[in-house]
Enzyme design. Sequence first.
Site, PDB file in Angstrom:
ATOM      1  N   ARG A  41     -49.215 -32.567 -77.508  1.00  0.00           N
ATOM      2  CA  ARG A  41     -49.411 -34.000 -77.249  1.00  0.00           C
ATOM      3  C   ARG A  41     -50.773 -34.490 -77.741  1.00  0.00           C
ATOM      4  NH1 ARG A  41     -46.399 -34.351 -71.361  1.00  0.00           N
ATOM      5  NH2 ARG A  41     -44.393 -35.042 -72.198  1.00  0.00           N
ATOM      6  N   LYS A  69     -32.513 -29.016 -63.781  1.00  0.00           N
ATOM      7  CA  LYS A  69     -31.705 -29.756 -62.819  1.00  0.00           C
ATOM      8  C   LYS A  69     -30.668 -30.672 -63.453  1.00  0.00           C
ATOM      9  CE  LYS A  69     -33.986 -31.288 -59.112  1.00  0.00           C
ATOM     10  NZ  LYS A  69     -35.080 -32.107 -58.547  1.00  0.00           N
ATOM     11  N   GLY A  97     -40.446 -32.265 -72.474  1.00  0.00           N
ATOM     12  CA  GLY A  97     -41.731 -31.581 -72.499  1.00  0.00           C
ATOM     13  C   GLY A  97     -41.581 -30.078 -72.608  1.00  0.00           C
ATOM     14  N   GLY A 120     -38.978 -37.462 -69.796  1.00  0.00           N
ATOM     15  CA  GLY A 120     -38.310 -38.506 -69.019  1.00  0.00           C
ATOM     16  C   GLY A 120     -38.143 -39.794 -69.805  1.00  0.00           C
TER      17      GLY A 120
HETATM   18  P1  ADP Z   1     -37.443 -30.562 -70.433  1.00  0.00           P
HETATM   19  O1  ADP Z   1     -38.879 -30.671 -69.928  1.00  0.00           O
HETATM   20  O2  ADP Z   1     -37.377 -30.057 -71.830  1.00  0.00           O
HETATM   21  O3  ADP Z   1     -36.693 -31.839 -70.213  1.00  0.00           O
HETATM   22  P2  ADP Z   1     -36.564 -29.434 -67.944  1.00  0.00           P
HETATM   23  O4  ADP Z   1     -37.831 -29.877 -67.310  1.00  0.00           O
HETATM   24  O5  ADP Z   1     -35.327 -30.120 -67.550  1.00  0.00           O
HETATM   25  O6  ADP Z   1     -36.708 -29.452 -69.532  1.00  0.00           O
HETATM   26  O7  ADP Z   1     -36.314 -27.885 -67.618  1.00  0.00           O
HETATM   27  C1  ADP Z   1     -37.186 -26.886 -68.037  1.00  0.00           C
HETATM   28  C2  ADP Z   1     -37.157 -25.718 -67.090  1.00  0.00           C
HETATM   29  O8  ADP Z   1     -35.825 -25.265 -66.888  1.00  0.00           O
HETATM   30  C3  ADP Z   1     -37.901 -24.537 -67.633  1.00  0.00           C
HETATM   31  O9  ADP Z   1     -39.091 -24.383 -66.891  1.00  0.00           O
HETATM   32  C4  ADP Z   1     -36.949 -23.366 -67.476  1.00  0.00           C
HETATM   33  O10 ADP Z   1     -37.560 -22.223 -66.951  1.00  0.00           O
HETATM   34  C5  ADP Z   1     -35.910 -23.911 -66.540  1.00  0.00           C
HETATM   35  N1  ADP Z   1     -34.619 -23.212 -66.656  1.00  0.00           N
HETATM   36  C6  ADP Z   1     -33.855 -23.075 -67.745  1.00  0.00           C
HETATM   37  N2  ADP Z   1     -32.793 -22.294 -67.501  1.00  0.00           N
HETATM   38  C7  ADP Z   1     -32.871 -21.938 -66.211  1.00  0.00           C
HETATM   39  C8  ADP Z   1     -32.078 -21.108 -65.350  1.00  0.00           C
HETATM   40  N3  ADP Z   1     -30.983 -20.511 -65.790  1.00  0.00           N
HETATM   41  N4  ADP Z   1     -32.477 -20.974 -64.076  1.00  0.00           N
HETATM   42  C9  ADP Z   1     -33.592 -21.565 -63.632  1.00  0.00           C
HETATM   43  N5  ADP Z   1     -34.383 -22.347 -64.385  1.00  0.00           N
HETATM   44  C10 ADP Z   1     -34.033 -22.533 -65.659  1.00  0.00           C
HETATM   45 MG    MG Z   2     -39.688 -30.599 -67.931  1.00  0.00          MG
END
Ligand code: ADP
Ligand code: MG
Length: 406
Positions: free
Chosen positions: A41, A206, A356, A380
Amino acid sequence: MRSLSDLISAGVQGTRVLVRADLNVPLDTSTGDPIITDDGRIVASVPTLRKLIDAGARVIVVAHLGRPENGPDRSLSLAPVAIRLAELLGQAVRLSTDVAGPDSSAQANALTDGDVLLLENVRFEAAETSKNPELRGVFADQLAGLAQAYVDDAFGAVHRRHASVYDVALRLPHAAGDLIHAEVEVLDRLTGEPARPYVVVLGGSKVSDKLPVIQALLPTVDRLLVGGGMCFTFLAAQGHDVGGSLLEEDQVEACRELLEQAGDRIVLPVDIVVAEALVADARLQVVAAQRIPSDRKGLDIGPHTVAAFTDHLKDAKTVFWNGPMGVFELAPFAAGTRGIAAAVAAVDGLSVVGGGDSAAAVRQLGLDESAYSHISTGGGASLEYLEGKQLPGLAVLENAATESTT
Ligand code: ADP
Ligand code: MG
């Protein structure tokens, strides 16, 4: 939206320009002094700052770092960011000790053409994120008082109605920075008439975070590939036992409805990497997605899933990928994310990575960033934009510039 070049053509030499940047980088604090683990960033904020510096503006950068809860928190000081930004710009970056108080004012007034001042973490001021417009307004007056023009380049924060993102733009002549322009342009290509096949890959932790974007995108996508922690709620909706994997019980019904509506276009993992616990030396096992042992957690997609997803991505002309496929932060569970990152990189068409953690994964796994059409700095914000929501920080830039209050 007024562009940065419009603002610069109107003349900014000697003008104090307040730039909202997104410098919210991940920090490793385990060894004492915070270390920036991914400077993406900061790197992305340089072009806009560079243009203003070269045009002779006196640049005042406002940014946040983390989520300080109770005012100033030394561990969330922007000091390490100021050091990295100075290295990238090749010039000194001063850091104020307050956000928009006496030190900021004094340092802002002492700037000469082309100088850069970084204000301390804007979230040290509770008013920044207040729901009360009057409180935000008082703080926005202070921020606006430091400068004569405002540039918003913090795409990652445009979905927030915060003082430094929203209220300050009501008070100063304003423009959108180059980063915001680039982000909006790319995201518009995903929501307009994307070249087909259009494939969306979603992962992350989530499903509740991503349901709105799934609902918004599902009518236009050809295929939706689901991995990461969120796939287990979908597997549960199909009636499978997911053991100790991440599961959002209250979302199972929503996932079942999505599968009923569009099950032919939603692609779920066929195999899963499981372990007893989330540890770096875990004993791994690959199991069929329908047969996760009750005493195991699903922590990554399996190799057959990587192959199947890769196949679904081969002929894609437009791809949007958000959310890691597994807990990539730990080496044993990074293979799924690495495999999908490679498959998205190989796409011959528009490939956009949003989120992120996804962007951090691409860099941490040592993948070639230039293989993607675009890596969004906003998690987000990019999701809410794709959902079709009105984002306060963008809406306010679209309105005509108000008179300066200074
Ligand atoms: P982004 O920031 O790219 O939008 P998120 O914040 O939604 O992504 O999710 C990222 C997190 O999801 C990571 O820290 C990763 O460890 C977690 N994650 C991915 N797969 C799993 C899993 N099977 N169980 C638990 N956590 C997970
Ligand atoms: Mg995230």
